[in-house]
Design a protein around this motif. Structure first.
Motif, PDB file in Angstrom:
ATOM      1  N   GLY B 319      45.013   8.537   6.877  1.00  0.00           N
ATOM      2  CA  GLY B 319      45.240   9.511   7.927  1.00  0.00           C
ATOM      3  C   GLY B 319      46.574   9.130   8.147  1.00  0.00           C
ATOM      4  N   ASN B 320      47.303  10.005   8.872  1.00  0.00           N
ATOM      5  CA  ASN B 320      48.851   9.851   9.280  1.00  0.00           C
ATOM      6  C   ASN B 320      48.771   9.227  10.736  1.00  0.00           C
ATOM      7  OD1 ASN B 320      51.510   9.996  10.015  1.00  0.00           O
ATOM      8  ND2 ASN B 320      51.570  12.428   9.866  1.00  0.00           N
ATOM      9  N   TYR B 321      49.434   7.960  10.692  1.00  0.00           N
ATOM     10  CA  TYR B 321      49.529   7.241  12.011  1.00  0.00           C
ATOM     11  C   TYR B 321      50.767   7.444  12.731  1.00  0.00           C
ATOM     12  CZ  TYR B 321      44.780   6.072  10.813  1.00  0.00           C
ATOM     13  OH  TYR B 321      43.657   6.055  10.393  1.00  0.00           O
ATOM     14  N   LYS B 322      51.587   7.984  12.199  1.00  0.00           N
ATOM     15  CA  LYS B 322      53.078   8.214  12.754  1.00  0.00           C
ATOM     16  C   LYS B 322      53.237   9.313  13.569  1.00  0.00           C
ATOM     17  CE  LYS B 322      54.893   7.085   7.934  1.00  0.00           C
ATOM     18  NZ  LYS B 322      55.558   7.856   6.974  1.00  0.00           N
ATOM     19  N   PRO B 323      53.596   8.979  14.901  1.00  0.00           N
ATOM     20  CA  PRO B 323      54.000   9.980  15.669  1.00  0.00           C
ATOM     21  C   PRO B 323      55.207  10.902  15.408  1.00  0.00           C
ATOM     22  CG  PRO B 323      54.947   7.713  16.575  1.00  0.00           C
ATOM     23  CD  PRO B 323      54.220   7.769  15.185  1.00  0.00           C
ATOM     24  N   ASN B 324      55.618  11.701  16.287  1.00  0.00           N
ATOM     25  CA  ASN B 324      56.670  12.632  15.980  1.00  0.00           C
ATOM     26  C   ASN B 324      57.973  11.702  16.124  1.00  0.00           C
ATOM     27  OD1 ASN B 324      58.831  14.212  16.257  1.00  0.00           O
ATOM     28  ND2 ASN B 324      57.642  16.068  16.696  1.00  0.00           N
ATOM     29  N   ILE B 325      58.458  11.193  15.107  1.00  0.00           N
ATOM     30  CA  ILE B 325      59.749   9.945  15.193  1.00  0.00           C
ATOM     31  C   ILE B 325      60.939  10.646  15.918  1.00  0.00           C
ATOM     32  CG2 ILE B 325      61.037   8.551  14.037  1.00  0.00           C
ATOM     33  CD1 ILE B 325      58.350   8.155  12.261  1.00  0.00           C
ATOM     34  N   PRO B 326      61.697  11.674  15.589  1.00  0.00           N
ATOM     35  CA  PRO B 326      62.599  12.187  16.200  1.00  0.00           C
ATOM     36  C   PRO B 326      62.577  12.402  17.757  1.00  0.00           C
ATOM     37  CG  PRO B 326      62.337  13.574  14.001  1.00  0.00           C
ATOM     38  CD  PRO B 326      61.065  12.449  14.169  1.00  0.00           C
ATOM     39  N   LEU B 327      61.315  13.055  18.017  1.00  0.00           N
ATOM     40  CA  LEU B 327      60.943  13.119  19.497  1.00  0.00           C
ATOM     41  C   LEU B 327      61.017  11.806  20.178  1.00  0.00           C
ATOM     42  CD1 LEU B 327      60.083  15.229  21.872  1.00  0.00           C
ATOM     43  CD2 LEU B 327      57.584  14.722  20.898  1.00  0.00           C
ATOM     44  N   ALA B 328      60.230  10.831  19.602  1.00  0.00           N
ATOM     45  CA  ALA B 328      60.222   9.592  20.206  1.00  0.00           C
ATOM     46  C   ALA B 328      61.711   8.794  20.343  1.00  0.00           C
ATOM     47  CB  ALA B 328      59.239   8.673  19.354  1.00  0.00           C
ATOM     48  N   TYR B 329      62.244   8.935  19.307  1.00  0.00           N
ATOM     49  CA  TYR B 329      63.558   8.571  19.326  1.00  0.00           C
ATOM     50  C   TYR B 329      64.460   8.960  20.178  1.00  0.00           C
ATOM     51  CZ  TYR B 329      68.272   7.346  17.405  1.00  0.00           C
ATOM     52  OH  TYR B 329      69.541   6.542  17.346  1.00  0.00           O
ATOM     53  N   TRP B 330      64.344  10.452  20.358  1.00  0.00           N
ATOM     54  CA  TRP B 330      65.362  11.034  21.197  1.00  0.00           C
ATOM     55  C   TRP B 330      64.913  10.888  22.773  1.00  0.00           C
ATOM     56  CZ3 TRP B 330      70.221  11.150  20.636  1.00  0.00           C
ATOM     57  CH2 TRP B 330      70.741  11.444  19.507  1.00  0.00           C
ATOM     58  N   SER B 331      63.546  10.903  23.041  1.00  0.00           N
ATOM     59  CA  SER B 331      63.123  10.917  24.338  1.00  0.00           C
ATOM     60  C   SER B 331      63.180   9.576  24.787  1.00  0.00           C
ATOM     61  CB  SER B 331      61.789  11.620  24.595  1.00  0.00           C
ATOM     62  OG  SER B 331      60.765  10.488  23.518  1.00  0.00           O
ATOM     63  N   PHE B 332      63.350   8.431  24.150  1.00  0.00           N
ATOM     64  CA  PHE B 332      63.436   7.433  24.820  1.00  0.00           C
ATOM     65  C   PHE B 332      64.810   7.155  25.109  1.00  0.00           C
ATOM     66  CE2 PHE B 332      63.934   2.571  23.516  1.00  0.00           C
ATOM     67  CZ  PHE B 332      62.946   2.064  24.453  1.00  0.00           C
ATOM     68  N   ARG B 333      65.943   7.442  24.363  1.00  0.00           N
ATOM     69  CA  ARG B 333      67.024   7.295  24.446  1.00  0.00           C
ATOM     70  C   ARG B 333      67.594   8.312  25.859  1.00  0.00           C
ATOM     71  NH1 ARG B 333      66.230   5.543  20.479  1.00  0.00           N
ATOM     72  NH2 ARG B 333      67.231   3.708  19.476  1.00  0.00           N
ATOM     73  N   LEU B 334      67.074   9.382  25.802  1.00  0.00           N
ATOM     74  CA  LEU B 334      67.577  10.595  26.927  1.00  0.00           C
ATOM     75  C   LEU B 334      66.851   9.662  28.339  1.00  0.00           C
ATOM     76  CD1 LEU B 334      66.731  13.947  25.158  1.00  0.00           C
ATOM     77  CD2 LEU B 334      68.940  13.073  26.098  1.00  0.00           C
ATOM     78  N   MET B 335      65.714   9.276  28.258  1.00  0.00           N
ATOM     79  CA  MET B 335      64.948   8.500  29.426  1.00  0.00           C
ATOM     80  C   MET B 335      65.963   7.403  29.956  1.00  0.00           C
ATOM     81  SD  MET B 335      61.838   5.604  29.449  1.00  0.00           S
ATOM     82  CE  MET B 335      62.676   4.579  28.372  1.00  0.00           C
ATOM     83  N   MET B 336      66.497   6.724  29.311  1.00  0.00           N
ATOM     84  CA  MET B 336      67.434   5.673  29.564  1.00  0.00           C
ATOM     85  C   MET B 336      68.885   6.262  29.960  1.00  0.00           C
ATOM     86  SD  MET B 336      66.776   2.071  27.141  1.00  0.00           S
ATOM     87  CE  MET B 336      67.120   2.926  25.796  1.00  0.00           C
ATOM     88  N   GLY B 337      69.186   7.102  28.936  1.00  0.00           N
ATOM     89  CA  GLY B 337      70.553   7.672  29.255  1.00  0.00           C
ATOM     90  C   GLY B 337      70.482   8.566  30.678  1.00  0.00           C
ATOM     91  N   PHE B 338      69.610   9.219  31.186  1.00  0.00           N
ATOM     92  CA  PHE B 338      69.662   9.870  32.266  1.00  0.00           C
ATOM     93  C   PHE B 338      69.497   8.911  33.300  1.00  0.00           C
ATOM     94  CE2 PHE B 338      68.521  13.712  29.806  1.00  0.00           C
ATOM     95  CZ  PHE B 338      69.535  14.457  30.409  1.00  0.00           C
ATOM     96  N   GLY B 339      68.946   7.794  33.170  1.00  0.00           N
ATOM     97  CA  GLY B 339      68.802   6.814  34.297  1.00  0.00           C
ATOM     98  C   GLY B 339      70.148   6.017  34.579  1.00  0.00           C
ATOM     99  N   PHE B 340      70.882   5.856  33.261  1.00  0.00           N
ATOM    100  CA  PHE B 340      72.013   5.207  33.521  1.00  0.00           C
ATOM    101  C   PHE B 340      73.160   6.059  34.173  1.00  0.00           C
ATOM    102  CE2 PHE B 340      70.594   1.978  30.256  1.00  0.00           C
ATOM    103  CZ  PHE B 340      71.134   0.810  31.005  1.00  0.00           C
TER     104      PHE B 340
END
Lengths: 348, 467
Positions: B319-340
């Motif tokens: 099976g495919n156990y990879k999440p949507n990687i671009p979404l994970a990558y960018w949402s993680f950074r946007l979370m931190m970015g907006f907080g900062f």
């Protein structure tokens, strides 16, 4: 008593609490246009609900959560099966809550009229559909075992709109209207109170007729005689009559207590008729969801029992206290500048 | 689209929307309670004005939080009945506890607070907002315990005959590391949001020269709360990353789009990569930072997506156990970015306000108007990251999202309800924002202390609060 039976009882208690409490505020929501002659009246009526409607609504959230925790199969089959009616109820509850909170913020007539219509419709829809849903549960709906072994609803939406269920809807609708009128008669002063009295008599009669037919039908419909259900049905009818009589005699506190008790015995009766099933199948009793095959493990039920036994009395005490704090009657004359919005008043 | 895709979209829409209102509610409940306490202790009317003014805004916001929360309680059964059957024995318990312990408390005591100004003794009235605020904390705690169980199931056994997970240890569910770090990450974030809202609104009042006597202290209160809660967010965020690396390594690898297992792994601030995120074209890295974030050691080994995929296939089957990687990558950074960005604005404003100064400069207006929105964006991306990067699992390692959907609900039915909810929520947002703007525009008004009467019987005194 098994944990399953205890939780069946507790869920019945939650629904009883919900129908008594939100029952009257559904009723009040629908009655606003019929007991009010002007803006001050409408706002006085809304103010009787203001401090309590949200707390009342929590009863259904807890009933939902408790069903999920105690009888996950029931929760899953019921809410995926009765999908559209439940969706309509949710939309009603969403609109209603916001309407109560926002309606008087502005004074503009059009703003208020729109919210008033929203309150009327969004109170009527759940009041009707909860009855339809419960009647269907008691009557039995097409449930079948799926390939994965779960018991699933296989009827469509229109299957739920059978005459018996619709009558059930009419019963809850008219009972809540009457119950709401009793509440208003108890909580308001002046003309609103008088109108609520008069309406309670008229609608109470309609509710009585609908409820009696429904209860007789229900008793005859059950596969075997159920003496407890029959007794509770008779008790419901007697309490209802007592409530109407008290209202007629202008004993408002008693009228409200009696209609509350009648709702309690009515809902108890439905649960007694179900027990030990939680959702009978119309396709054969081998597909019935029961307190045994729908329940969680004893461990989960034990944990939840401890929580419920500690918390429920506490909730009853502080919710009861709220009603005590706001026990004064509300009269239209107490609303200053009713035509001005709350926000507009601030800017004066 | 299949009913699965639609049900996922519906869950995303209704939940992200609901959670725009929740953090502001939690944060502001405590700030309003604090302001009222200040009034209670000092009897200064500026604090009463602040309590009432921010209380009005709080309630407008709270209403939508409440009604959209109703959907949350039932949509598991509606759209995710197979999931509900699988997890109900465990997942239902915290939900029921949330209702019994938290919802009743919040709703009842908030009702007392709203309508109790002239009905409750002053002290009891103050206590009621504190009790309601405590209710919001309890609510957050239980729902986060439920969510943490989906991230990292504990205290259960599998019943293969019934095909479901069963609870064996409620204490483990309520006190596991995941629950605790998530709680201490979410609550400061809620404080951050509520505080940013208060600060932003106060700044606007200062710009418009309305009730500066009130707005200055409330702005400071908001900004200082933002800075303090940001410290907690940072610390707990760091702990969360480590717990996540340990429990859900795939999620951390996805957050960094780290494909191959590496030691001294860098953390990229910015990547311009191919659209599917499979390789980077341009990247700014902080050397070893990812290793440190995930393991607490600059030289720590961080597993990559490809290696994890291989080991998951061995463990859970093909099976495919990879999440949507671009979404994970960018949402993680946007979370931190907006907080900062949020905390940067807060620090800048605080710096300019020192020694009685007034914030100035072209940056001030736009920054303060954006202030309430920054934490909301950060939090939304945080949850989008947490939930999407757990995919394909609904409960990590136990049940896939695809296996949780209701078998009896047609795609058409899900589509229909999704459209109606979305339209309804849109209309409500429009109305809500309008009311909030109007309330801010009117601003704080003169307040007097209300005369309290606790007796029953008929009464002709005008009501302080009416609907």
């Amino acid at each position: 008593m098994s944990f399953q039976t205890a939780w069946f009882l507790l869920i019945a208690v939650l629904w009883i609490g919900y129908f008594i409490l939100e029952g009257f505020d559904f009723g009040v929501g629908m009655l606003i246009p019929f007991v009010s002659r002007n803006e001050a009246d409408r706002r006085a009526v809304l103010t009787t609900l203001g401090p309590v409607w949200d707390g009342n609504e929590v009863w259904v959230l807890v009933a939902g959560g408790a069903t999920f925790a105690a009888f996950p199969e029931w929760y899953a089959t019921l809410f995926s099966g009765f999908y559209l009616p439940l969706f309509l109820i949710l939309v009603g509850l969403i609109v209603r809550g916001v309407a109560f909170e926002y309606r008087s913020k502005y004074g503009k007539a059009q703003w208020r009229q729109r919210w008033d219509i929203a309150i009327l419709i969004s109170s009527a829809i759940p009041a009707l559909l909860w009855g339809v849903a419960f009647a269907n549960i008691v009557r039995g709906v097409p449930l079948e075992k799926s390939s994965t072994g779960s018991i699933e609803y296989v009827g469509g939406f229109f299957n739920l709109l059978n005459p018996y269920a619709l009558l059930g809807g009419v019963v809850t609708l008219t009972v809540f209207l009457t119950h709401g009128a009793h509440f208003l008669a108890l909580k308001t002063a002046g003309e609103i109170r008088d109108r609520a009295h008069a309406l309670a008599i008229k609608i109470g009669l309609v509710a009585a007729v609908a409820a009696v037919i429904f209860l007789v039908w229900s008793n005859l419909m059950l596969p075997e005689r159920n003496a407890k259900f029959a007794t509770l049905s008779i008790l419901t009818a007697l309490l209802w009559v007592a409530g109407m009589f008290a209202n007629f005699k202008v004993r408002e506190g008693y009228a409200f207590i009696f209609s509350s008790l009648a709702i309690a015995t009515f809902v108890s009766g439905l649960f007694v008729a179900l027990y030990p099933r939680v959702m009978p199948s119309s396709l054969g009793s081998q597909f019935d969801l029961t307190i045994t095959n729908a329940s969680s493990t004893d461990y989960t039920l034990k944990v939840m029992t401890i929580v419920a036994v500690v918390m429920t009395p506490l909730v009853l005490v502080y919710q009861g206290w709220t009603y005590w704090v706001f026990r004064k009657r509300v009269s239209a004359s107490q609303i200053q500048h009713p035509e001005r919005g709350i926000l507009d008043t601030l800017s004066q | 689209m299949s009913s699965l895709d639609l049900a996922r979209w519906q869950f995303a829409i209704t939940t992200v929307y609901h959670f725009l209102f929740v953090p502001i509610t939690i944060g502001m409940a405590f700030l309003v309670a604090g302001l009222q306490s200040a009034w209670y202790r000092t009897a200064k009317l500026k604090y009463l004005r602040a309590t009432k003014f921010f209380g009005r805004l709080f309630l407008i916001n709270f209403a939508i939080g409440v009604v959209t929360g109703i959907v949350q309680e039932f949509q598991f059964g509606m759209n995710w009945s197979s999931y509900s059957r699988f997890v109900g024995d465990i997942f239902g318990a915290p939900l029921a506890m949330e209702g019994l312990l938290a919802f009743f408390l919040e709703s009842t005591f908030l009702g007392l607070w709203i309508f109790g100004w002239d009905r409750l003794p002053k002290k009891l009235h103050l206590a009621s907002i504190w009790v309601a605020a405590t209710g919001t904390l309890l609510s957050a705690y239980f729902i986060l315990a439920a969510n943490s169980w989906m991230q990292h199931p504990v205290g259960y056994t599998m019943n293969l005959e019934k095909g479901r997970a069963e609870l064996t240890d409620i204490v483990a569910v309520l006190t596991q590391k995941t629950t605790l770090v998530t709680f201490f990450h979410t609550i400061p974030s809620a404080a951050f949001s509520g505080a940013a809202f208060v600060a932003g609104v106060s700044a606007w009042l200062i710009i418009k020269k309305k009730d500066i006597e009130m707005a200055r202290p409330t702005m400071k209160l908001g900004l200082i709360t933002m800075v303090i809660s940001f410290i907690f967010i940072g610390v707990s965020g760091d702990l969360t990353s480590r717990v996540m690396t340990e429990q859900q390594p795939m999620k951390m690898a996805a957050a960094e789009a780290l494909y191959n297992t590496t030691d001294s792994a860098p953390f990229s601030l910015l990547t311009i990569g191919s659209l599917d995120g499979s390789r980077s074209v341009f990247q700014i890295d902080i050397p070893s930072a990812l290793s440190f974030l995930s393991t607490g050691n600059f030289k720590g080994v961080v597993e990559g997506v490809n290696d994890l995929q291989k080991s998951y296939e061995e463990k859970y089957g093909p099976g495919n156990y990879k999440p949507n990687i671009p979404l994970a990558y960018w949402s993680f950074r946007l979370m931190m970015g907006f907080g900062f960005i949020g905390v940067f604005f807060a620090l800048l404003a605080l710096y300019q306000m020192r020694k009685g100064g007034t914030p100035h400069g072209k940056w001030f207006g736009p920054a303060m108007i954006s202030l309430p929105f920054l934490p909301l964006a950060a939090i939304s991306f945080g949850w989008i990251f947490t939930e999407t990067a757990r995919q394909p699992w609904a409960v990590f390692g136990l049940i896939k999202t695809a296996d949780g959907v209701s078998p009896v609900v047609s795609a058409g039915a899900v589509l229909f309800t999704m459209i109606v909810f979305t339209l309804l929520y849109g209309v409500l947002a429009f109305i809500e924002v309008g009311l909030i703007l109007k309330t801010i525009q009117i601003g704080p008004r003169q307040e007097i202390e209300h005369e309290v009467s606790t007796v029953g019987g008929a009464d002709d005194r005008p009501l302080v609060m009416s609907y």
